[in-house]
Design a protein around this motif. Structure first.
Motif, PDB file in Angstrom:
ATOM      1  N   UNK A 280      40.018  51.775  45.550  1.00  9.87           N
ATOM      2  CA  UNK A 280      40.622  51.109  46.844  1.00  9.87           C
ATOM      3  C   UNK A 280      41.831  50.870  46.077  1.00  9.87           C
ATOM      4  N   UNK A 281      41.562  50.696  44.936  1.00 13.27           N
ATOM      5  CA  UNK A 281      43.318  50.071  44.593  1.00 13.27           C
ATOM      6  C   UNK A 281      44.504  51.496  44.174  1.00 13.27           C
TER       7      UNK A 281
ATOM      8  N   UNK B 111      43.283  46.980  48.148  1.00 13.12           N
ATOM      9  CA  UNK B 111      42.220  47.173  49.735  1.00 13.12           C
ATOM     10  C   UNK B 111      41.100  47.014  49.272  1.00 13.12           C
ATOM     11  N   UNK B 112      39.639  46.185  50.232  1.00 13.32           N
ATOM     12  CA  UNK B 112      38.267  46.863  50.278  1.00 13.32           C
ATOM     13  C   UNK B 112      38.087  45.127  49.004  1.00 13.32           C
ATOM     14  N   UNK B 113      38.653  44.357  49.398  1.00 11.37           N
ATOM     15  CA  UNK B 113      39.149  42.996  47.794  1.00 11.37           C
ATOM     16  C   UNK B 113      37.551  42.913  48.198  1.00 11.37           C
TER      17      UNK B 113
ATOM     18  N   UNK C 219      39.931  41.934  52.654  1.00 12.60           N
ATOM     19  CA  UNK C 219      40.911  41.555  52.030  1.00 12.60           C
ATOM     20  C   UNK C 219      41.855  42.830  51.275  1.00 12.60           C
ATOM     21  N   UNK C 220      42.955  42.768  52.013  1.00 10.74           N
ATOM     22  CA  UNK C 220      43.622  43.387  50.909  1.00 10.74           C
ATOM     23  C   UNK C 220      45.269  42.888  50.654  1.00 10.74           C
TER      24      UNK C 220
ATOM     25  N   UNK D 286      34.096  40.606  42.710  1.00 12.54           N
ATOM     26  CA  UNK D 286      34.630  40.571  41.199  1.00 12.54           C
ATOM     27  C   UNK D 286      36.110  40.996  40.157  1.00 12.54           C
ATOM     28  N   UNK D 287      36.972  41.627  42.298  1.00 14.14           N
ATOM     29  CA  UNK D 287      38.354  41.413  41.749  1.00 14.14           C
ATOM     30  C   UNK D 287      38.986  39.906  41.831  1.00 14.14           C
ATOM     31  N   UNK D 288      38.174  38.671  41.379  1.00 15.40           N
ATOM     32  CA  UNK D 288      38.995  37.731  40.969  1.00 15.40           C
ATOM     33  C   UNK D 288      39.521  37.818  39.374  1.00 15.40           C
ATOM     34  N   UNK D 289      40.950  37.783  39.488  1.00 17.14           N
ATOM     35  CA  UNK D 289      41.437  37.620  37.995  1.00 17.14           C
ATOM     36  C   UNK D 289      42.960  37.402  38.230  1.00 17.14           C
ATOM     37  N   UNK D 290      43.692  37.261  37.226  1.00 17.56           N
ATOM     38  CA  UNK D 290      44.616  36.626  36.991  1.00 17.56           C
ATOM     39  C   UNK D 290      44.966  38.167  36.256  1.00 17.56           C
TER      40      UNK D 290
END
Length: 125
Positions: free
Chosen positions: A67-68, A84-86, A16-17, A89-93
């Motif tokens: 992607x970003x 985009x294309x999350x 998702x985005x 491993x992009x999970x973070x603050x």
């Protein structure tokens, strides 16, 4: 002084985005560069994207390249991070940051004098 307020984070499924926004207020004439950092639990805060306040000279970490997208709208005093294309491993603050004209390299956290409060991005598989 400069104030930064982020918004746009939240939960999203892999692939998702999301678009993060950072509204900048205060002495914006003192800003030379902007960046988005992120920090996951147990890790160091890392820069993912950076640019000049004027909107050019973009930098992306290898992990997000392609992607970003970082962009600036000076008329709205806002910096965006289009993601985009999350991936999980992009999970973070995610934090928005600003640095002045006399600062170190845009890659270092210590170069940034002003920080937002952070917005959580959670990517589920």
């Amino acid at each position: 002084q400069v104030q930064l307020v982020e918004s746009g984070g939240g939960p999203v499924q892999a692939g998702g985005s999301l678009r993060l926004s950072c509204v900048v207020s205060g002495r914006t004439s003192s800003i030379y560069g902007m960046a988005w950092f992120r920090q996951a639990p147990g890790t160091e805060r890392e820069v993912v994207a950076a640019n000049r306040w004027s909107g050019n000279s973009e930098y992306y970490a290898d992990s997000v390249k392609g992607r970003f997208t970082i962009s600036s709208d000076n008329a709205k005093n806002t910096v965006y991070l289009e993601m985009n294309s999350l991936k999980p491993e992009d999970t973070a603050v995610y934090y928005c940051a600003a640095r002045g004209y006399i600062s170190g390299t845009y890659l270092r956290r210590e170069s940034y004098s002003y920080w937002g409060q952070g917005t959580q991005v959670t990517v589920s598989s």
